[in-house]
Design a protein around this motif. Structure first.
Motif, short mmCIF file in Angstrom:
data_model
loop_
_atom_site.label_atom_id
_atom_site.label_comp_id
_atom_site.label_asym_id
_atom_site.label_seq_id
_atom_site.Cartn_x
_atom_site.Cartn_y
_atom_site.Cartn_z
N ASP A 129 -12.19 0.57 -7.51
CA ASP A 129 -11.05 1.36 -7.07
C ASP A 129 -11.36 2.17 -5.82
O ASP A 129 -10.53 2.27 -4.91
CB ASP A 129 -10.60 2.30 -8.19
N VAL A 130 -12.55 2.76 -5.76
CA VAL A 130 -12.90 3.60 -4.61
C VAL A 130 -12.94 2.77 -3.34
O VAL A 130 -12.39 3.16 -2.30
CB VAL A 130 -14.24 4.31 -4.86
N GLN A 131 -13.59 1.61 -3.40
CA GLN A 131 -13.68 0.75 -2.23
C GLN A 131 -12.30 0.28 -1.80
O GLN A 131 -11.96 0.30 -0.61
CB GLN A 131 -14.57 -0.46 -2.52
N PHE A 132 -11.49 -0.11 -2.78
CA PHE A 132 -10.15 -0.60 -2.44
C PHE A 132 -9.32 0.50 -1.78
O PHE A 132 -8.65 0.25 -0.76
CB PHE A 132 -9.45 -1.10 -3.71
N MET A 133 -9.35 1.70 -2.33
CA MET A 133 -8.53 2.77 -1.78
C MET A 133 -9.01 3.18 -0.38
O MET A 133 -8.20 3.55 0.48
CB MET A 133 -8.52 3.98 -2.72
N ASN A 134 -10.31 3.11 -0.14
CA ASN A 134 -10.82 3.39 1.21
C ASN A 134 -10.30 2.37 2.21
O ASN A 134 -9.92 2.71 3.34
CB ASN A 134 -12.35 3.39 1.21
N ILE A 135 -10.28 1.11 1.79
CA ILE A 135 -9.78 0.04 2.66
C ILE A 135 -8.30 0.27 2.96
O ILE A 135 -7.85 0.18 4.11
CB ILE A 135 -9.99 -1.34 2.01
N VAL A 136 -7.53 0.57 1.92
CA VAL A 136 -6.09 0.77 2.11
C VAL A 136 -5.82 1.94 3.05
O VAL A 136 -5.01 1.84 3.98
CB VAL A 136 -5.39 1.01 0.75
N SER A 137 -6.50 3.06 2.83
CA SER A 137 -6.27 4.25 3.66
C SER A 137 -6.62 3.98 5.12
O SER A 137 -5.85 4.32 6.04
CB SER A 137 -7.09 5.43 3.13
N ASN A 138 -7.79 3.37 5.35
CA ASN A 138 -8.22 3.10 6.72
C ASN A 138 -7.31 2.08 7.40
O ASN A 138 -6.93 2.25 8.57
CB ASN A 138 -9.66 2.61 6.73
N ALA A 139 -6.97 1.02 6.68
CA ALA A 139 -6.13 -0.02 7.27
C ALA A 139 -4.72 0.51 7.55
O ALA A 139 -4.14 0.22 8.61
CB ALA A 139 -6.07 -1.23 6.35
N MET A 140 -4.16 1.27 6.64
CA MET A 140 -2.82 1.79 6.84
C MET A 140 -2.76 2.77 8.00
O MET A 140 -1.77 2.81 8.74
CB MET A 140 -2.32 2.47 5.56
N ALA A 174 -1.79 4.57 -7.11
CA ALA A 174 -2.64 5.24 -6.13
C ALA A 174 -2.48 4.61 -4.75
O ALA A 174 -2.46 5.32 -3.73
CB ALA A 174 -4.11 5.15 -6.57
N ALA A 175 -2.32 3.29 -4.71
CA ALA A 175 -2.12 2.61 -3.43
C ALA A 175 -0.80 3.04 -2.80
O ALA A 175 -0.71 3.24 -1.58
CB ALA A 175 -2.15 1.10 -3.63
N MET A 176 0.23 3.20 -3.62
CA MET A 176 1.52 3.64 -3.09
C MET A 176 1.41 5.03 -2.49
O MET A 176 1.96 5.30 -1.41
CB MET A 176 2.59 3.62 -4.18
N ASP A 177 0.69 5.91 -3.14
CA ASP A 177 0.50 7.26 -2.59
C ASP A 177 -0.22 7.20 -1.25
O ASP A 177 0.16 7.92 -0.31
CB ASP A 177 -0.29 8.12 -3.57
N ALA A 178 -1.23 6.34 -1.14
CA ALA A 178 -1.98 6.22 0.11
C ALA A 178 -1.11 5.62 1.21
O ALA A 178 -1.17 6.04 2.38
CB ALA A 178 -3.22 5.35 -0.10
N VAL A 179 -0.28 4.66 0.85
CA VAL A 179 0.61 4.03 1.82
C VAL A 179 1.62 5.05 2.35
O VAL A 179 1.83 5.18 3.56
CB VAL A 179 1.35 2.83 1.18
N ILE A 180 2.24 5.77 1.44
CA ILE A 180 3.25 6.74 1.85
C ILE A 180 2.63 7.84 2.71
O ILE A 180 3.24 8.30 3.69
CB ILE A 180 3.95 7.33 0.61
N ALA A 181 1.43 8.26 2.37
CA ALA A 181 0.75 9.30 3.16
C ALA A 181 0.49 8.86 4.59
O ALA A 181 0.43 9.69 5.51
CB ALA A 181 -0.56 9.69 2.48
N ALA A 182 0.36 7.55 4.81
CA ALA A 182 0.07 7.04 6.15
C ALA A 182 1.33 6.89 7.00
O ALA A 182 1.24 6.74 8.22
CB ALA A 182 -0.64 5.68 6.05
N LEU A 183 2.50 6.93 6.37
CA LEU A 183 3.75 6.76 7.10
C LEU A 183 4.14 8.06 7.81
O LEU A 183 3.73 9.15 7.40
CB LEU A 183 4.87 6.34 6.15
N PRO A 184 4.95 7.98 8.86
CA PRO A 184 5.46 9.20 9.50
C PRO A 184 6.19 10.09 8.49
O PRO A 184 6.86 9.59 7.58
CB PRO A 184 6.42 8.66 10.57
N ALA A 185 6.07 11.36 8.65
CA ALA A 185 6.62 12.32 7.68
C ALA A 185 8.10 12.12 7.44
O ALA A 185 8.59 12.24 6.31
CB ALA A 185 6.35 13.74 8.16
N GLU A 186 8.84 11.77 8.50
CA GLU A 186 10.30 11.64 8.35
C GLU A 186 10.72 10.42 7.54
O GLU A 186 11.88 10.31 7.13
CB GLU A 186 10.96 11.59 9.73
N SER A 187 9.78 9.50 7.29
CA SER A 187 10.12 8.29 6.54
C SER A 187 9.54 8.28 5.13
O SER A 187 9.85 7.38 4.34
CB SER A 187 9.60 7.05 7.29
#
Length: 337
Positions: A129-140, A174-187
């Motif tokens: 999980d840790v490796q996957f979430m790091n990849i998602v956060s960095n890639a997003m 957890a992936a959804m939270d990371a994805v949303i955090a990477a999006l612009p605040a207004e979206s």
């Protein structure tokens, strides 16, 4: 000693530069590569890092200008961009992925995000999980930054996020939270409350309508038809390649033109080493075929064997082996378009 080291270093740089295809040459191949993913894959592997993303953008622009239904074009986008991420090399895969989501039309991203989640960027069973979430956060973060300069950038980045959420397995929340955090605040609120739940079919019928309406996009292609045009099964995951650096002992990935994989001769894969879902029409319509198609040994390509897929006259009603008048009709070219 130092002079020899410097000489070797500069020789290596010179060799690398000479091996890279100049812009004038690859630019002339964009049209061909937009139509032929095998040529695209071989071409992109010869480009510099900067040229690879420019090349992807030009190929996608060329496909956008082609005639055809939404399904035909989505299949072409899938084939071309699948070839791009397979041929670009792991060091440049993150940048290539960001360019894909920034330049493919949103209506075709409905297919690409689902198919990439199943194959190229699927999560392996050994990835924690840790490796996957790091990849998602960095890639997003990288994808959102690139898409910020594209039309409907927030929505495009959200399509990339859907790919990661679909691939996340038990870590989907957890992936959804990371994805949303990477999006612009207004979206972020719209993505959490509308775009993502609708696209994933959470407590409602699955639909991309809210996302496509927000982007004022074209007609959504029928996914089953798209996959029928470009029949595809799971290929090896490239998710881990989104991490920084190159995997150890990595060789240039991909099959070069003129050197198809051995399984190609036994119907298992196409020339890009991708599993095929149906028998090619040429194998059905010929009474004899090269022996290599049956044995899997390229050395048998000059021998002719009876074609086990040939159906001419084998199913006549009189039991006498059939005649030309009662042959089974074979599939015609572009039947599924």
């Amino acid at each position: 000693m130092k002079s020899k080291i410097f000489a070797m270093f500069f020789a290596l740089i010179a060799t690398t530069l000479l091996a890279q295809m100049p812009r004038s040459e690859w630019h002339a191949k964009v049209g061909e590569c937009a139509l032929d993913p095998v040529v695209l894959k071989a071409t992109i592997s010869q480009l510099s890092s900067g040229d690879k993303t420019a090349f992807i953008a030009e190929v996608n622009e060329a496909i956008s200008k082609m005639p055809g239904s939404a399904e035909v074009k989505a299949a072409q986008f899938l084939a071309a961009n699948r070839a791009a991420v397979r041929g670009v090399g792991s060091a440049d895969r993150g940048a290539a992925l960001a360019e894909i989501y920034a330049t493919v039309p949103p209506e075709s991203l409905t297919v690409i995000n689902e198919e990439f989640a199943k194959s190229e960027f699927s999560r392996s069973s050994t990835m924690g999980d840790v490796q996957f979430m790091n990849i998602v956060s960095n890639a997003m973060s990288r994808i959102a930054q690139r898409c910020a300069s594209a039309e409907s950038g927030s929505l495009r980045a959200c399509f990339a996020g859907l790919m990661f959420i679909r691939a996340a397995g038990n870590s989907a929340d957890a992936a959804m939270d990371a994805v949303i955090a990477a999006l612009p605040a207004e979206s972020q609120q719209e993505a959490r409350n509308t775009w993502i739940p609708s696209a994933l079919g959470k407590e409602q019928p699955q639909s991309y309508d809210p996302m496509l309406a927000a982007a004022q996009a074209g007609e959504e292609p029928d996914h089953v038809t798209v996959i029928g045009i470009y029949s595809q099964q799971i290929v090896e995951s490239m998710l881990a390649d989104l991490q920084a650096g190159v995997l150890p002992k990595e060789q240039a990935d991909g099959v070069k033109i003129g050197h198809p994989p051995v399984d190609f001769f036994n119907f298992d894969v196409d020339a890009m080493s991708v599993k095929m879902g149906e028998i090619p029409r040429g194998r059905i319509q010929l009474p004899t075929i090269p022996g290599s198609f049956i044995t899997g040994d390229p050395a048998d390509k000059h021998t002719q064997e009876e074609n086990p897929w040939f159906s001419d006259g084998r199913h006549s009603g009189d039991g006498d082996g059939g005649t030309a008048g009662d042959r089974e009709p074979g599939p015609y070219w572009l039947q599924k378009l």
